[in-house]
Design an enzyme around this catalytic site. Structure first.
Site, PDB file in Angstrom:
ATOM      1  N   TYR A 204       7.202   5.079   4.358  1.00  0.00           N
ATOM      2  CA  TYR A 204       7.833   6.067   3.493  1.00  0.00           C
ATOM      3  C   TYR A 204       9.303   6.259   3.860  1.00  0.00           C
ATOM      4  CZ  TYR A 204       2.907   7.290   2.642  1.00  0.00           C
ATOM      5  OH  TYR A 204       1.568   7.253   2.339  1.00  0.00           O
TER       6      TYR A 204
ATOM      7  N   HIS B  85      -2.778   1.147   7.117  1.00  0.00           N
ATOM      8  CA  HIS B  85      -2.110   1.392   5.837  1.00  0.00           C
ATOM      9  C   HIS B  85      -2.161   0.145   4.956  1.00  0.00           C
ATOM     10  CE1 HIS B  85       1.574   3.548   3.828  1.00  0.00           C
ATOM     11  NE2 HIS B  85       0.485   3.563   3.087  1.00  0.00           N
TER      12      HIS B  85
END
Length: 337
Positions: free
Chosen positions: A56, A140
């Protein structure tokens, strides 16, 4: 705010979580003051679960979240981050990131689910956040890395959990089929399920949710607005569904659901946030929150009581699947701490 424990761990999550991807400049710049104020407002509202990742904003989200939480009592909140994408120097920068974040691309992402990669990723996250530990670590998006993720990454996380370094471990993905395998075949305590148990998509009922229920594992639901189509009282053409323009038939379906919500005295986004809690294995809904105003709106929507008959009305009209556990009602009272 009610808290619920991740099954078979000591880690408890508030039922509403703060998703920090957007404060990493997802799609547009978020001023640092807005990001900090959003975290402060979430804290004041009782939110104690915060989720981030190196992906992110090429670490920006982790830096901002860590700075905003610094000084808060460490035992009073839960923070999760993710492994699988190492941040390494970018040999060919073009000036701005190409994966949806408005940040400089001095770094790039490098897939790595090896033991060394996992340990390095966690160390880098701790440095960026300035925190002493992570409570939850997810793999992830290991969609294309099953073997390394299960043979190296997950055992590494399990070792850290068993040593007490991490409280809980799992995987975070946009698909439910592989998350089911993580629950059934690895040491995962929980999974983060993106967009597959919503008012428009209940496909998780085919695999991961029954698995979680059978095994006594927990699920965190994210992407409950399906990229925006469920985020407004009245959906309209041009809105997004799973990161793309929503097909007209889905917009029409969402609008019909909105009308049923209105007839029951509530709104589409309030129902979208409440819906995942109809399943007993889902212990948390985490939403992206960019500004104090967004936090306030999300908390208000979360706190709305959903009329008892809404789920049954949607099921009767064929707007949600017939096997949705409409009588569960979220189960908040029996599972709160």
């Amino acid at each position: 705010m009610h808290q619920q424990k991740i099954q078979d761990t000591s880690v408890a999550l508030t039922e509403l979580g703060f998703g920090a991807s957007v404060i990493g400049n997802l799609y547009r710049v978020t001023p640092v003051d807005d990001a900090t104020a959003a975290v402060d407002t979430a804290w004041d509202a009782g939110i104690r679960y915060f989720d981030t990742a190196p992906h992110y904003g090429l670490g920006l989200s982790e830096c901002r979240l860590g700075a905003a939480l610094r000084g808060r009592p460490r035992d009073e909140y839960v923070i999760s981050s993710k492994v699988g994408r190492l941040l390494v120097p970018n040999e060919e920068p073009r000036g701005v990131d190409t994966e949806g974040f408005v940040v400089r691309d001095d770094l790039r992402r490098q897939w790595d689910f090896s033991r060394d990669g996992v340990l390095r990723s966690i160390e880098d996250t701790l440095e960026r956040t300035g925190l002493d530990r992570l409570d939850i670590v997810y793999l992830h998006d290991p969609d294309d890395h099953w073997r390394q993720a299960t043979e190296e990454a997950m055992p590494t996380l399990a070792d850290l959990r068993d040593q007490g370094v991490i409280g809980a471990i799992g995987a975070s993905m946009n698909q439910s089929a592989m998350l089911t395998r993580f629950l059934r075949e690895t040491a995962a305590d929980l999974v983060m399920l993106a967009g597959r148990y919503t008012l428009l998509d209940q496909s998780a009922l085919d695999d991961v949710l029954p698995a979680a229920q059978d095994l006594g594992k927990s699920v965190v639901a994210v992407g409950v607005f399906n990229s925006g189509l469920l985020s407004l009282d009245r959906p309209a053409q041009g809105m997004k569904y799973d990161y793309q323009d929503a097909p007209p038939e889905l917009v029409a379906r969402a609008l019909t659901i909105a009308e049923v919500c209105e007839a029951h005295g509530t709104t589409l986004p309030a129902a979208a946030i409440a819906f995942p809690h109809t399943h007993p294995s889902i212990i948390n809904v985490t939403l992206g929150m960019r500004t104090p105003e967004q936090v306030g709106r999300n908390v208000k929507l979360h706190d709305q009581r959903i009329p008892d008959g809404l789920w049954e009305a949607l099921r009767t009209q064929g707007l949600i699947r017939s096997d949705v556990l409409t009588g569960h009602g979220g189960g908040r009272d029996e599972r709160c701490l």
